[in-house]
Design an enzyme around this catalytic site. Structure first.
Site: not given
Length: 306
Positions: A248, A267
């Site tokens: 990420e 997220h």
């Protein structure tokens, strides 16, 4: 607003608050090397930070997972690690329900079909009603329990896998393979620990019914990503709604961005005003408990204290 509430809470308890716009390890060391406590979100911290922050007593995670910290090493350095269990549970459960509904109505595929073939052609894609579906929940903590209640209210059949099965009115506990074999949609709510890393992969996807969907708001590392991409490409899986990823931010060249049966979110499962407020204030309370000599309520390690 959450940051302002946290600052106010800590200042009212006599602490100086330093805010990092980019809460990376480098920024923390630059702005506050003498800090006694650090409130953190999901950025990783290396084991090198302890020797560079001699006054550090507590790392307060604003959230549930703490796989971005070596908690055992922190304990050896005499540093408490805390989290905020349950603080974001409703936000994440609602996001999981949203994702299940998105997959049931084939929203990713419908958007692609509309762009490519037109408004009328997109009507050829028929969705499903979740009330007629079987939904598997993997992990029955705060989030899993709330999600089960929401799904039961819609009339769905709920199957549950957890290492500690127990009696509940919100679903039926089954073993791992049975859950994947019977579920039209599977929602993952496991912690990322050595036993769960890459625990969902080709074997599990092969068990799932035709057209089944996967939802992941837990941790990206739980899923074998190459196996997931392969299953989505060959339609072993009907679709996936993914909020977390092994790397990420998700790299721009990752195939998950372009697969027509995938919904990607960055997220944001816990990204509500209410959850952020509760997580922030709980993390601030953990800092205060440690720095006033108490054992923090939500400790995830047991420091070796001198």
């Amino acid at each position: 607003m959450a940051a302002a509430l946290t600052d106010h809470y800590l200042e009212q308890h006599g602490y100086e608050v330093i805010t990092a716009d980019d809460p990376s390890e480098e920024e923390i060391l630059k702005l506050a090397p003498d800090a006694a406590g650090v409130m953190m979100i999901s950025q990783p911290l290396s084991n090198a930070i302890y020797d560079q922050m001699p006054n550090l007593k507590v790392l307060a995670r604003r959230g549930v997972g703490y796989d971005n910290i070596d908690v055992d090493f922190a304990a050896q350095k005499g540093v408490w690690v805390t989290n905020t269990p349950g603080a974001n549970a409703r936000a994440v459960a609602e996001a999981a329900l949203m994702d299940i509904l998105v997959l049931a109505r084939q929203i990713p595929q419908t958007r692609v079909k509309t762009r490519q073939d037109g408004w009328v052609a997109a009507h050829e894609l028929l969705g499903h009603e979740v009330g007629d579906a079987t939904v598997g929940i993997v992990g029955f903590g705060h989030v899993g329990q709330l999600l089960a209640k929401m799904l039961t209210g819609l009339g769905a059949r709920v199957l549950i896998y957890d290492r500690h099965p127990r009696t509940t009115d919100e679903g039926t506990f089954v073993d791992w393979d049975d859950l994947f074999r019977q579920s039209n949609y599977v929602s993952l709510h496991l912690a990322a620990v050595p036993d769960t890393i890459h625990s969902v992969g080709a074997h599990e996807f092969g068990l799932m019914p035709d057209g089944a969907g996967l939802v992941n708001l837990a941790r990206g590392s739980i899923v074998d990503e190459p196996a997931l991409i392969a299953a989505l490409r060959d339609n072993t899986l009907g679709g996936a709604a993914l909020d977390v990823f092994e790397q990420e931010p998700l790299p721009a060249d990752n195939p998950l961005w372009t697969l027509p049966n995938v919904m990607v979110t960055p997220h944001i499962g816990a990204n509500t005003l209410e959850a952020n407020r509760t997580m922030s204030l709980t993390a601030a309370r953990m800092i205060d408990e440690v720095l006033t000599g108490k054992q923090p309520e939500y400790a995830v390690n047991a420091p070796v204290l001198g």
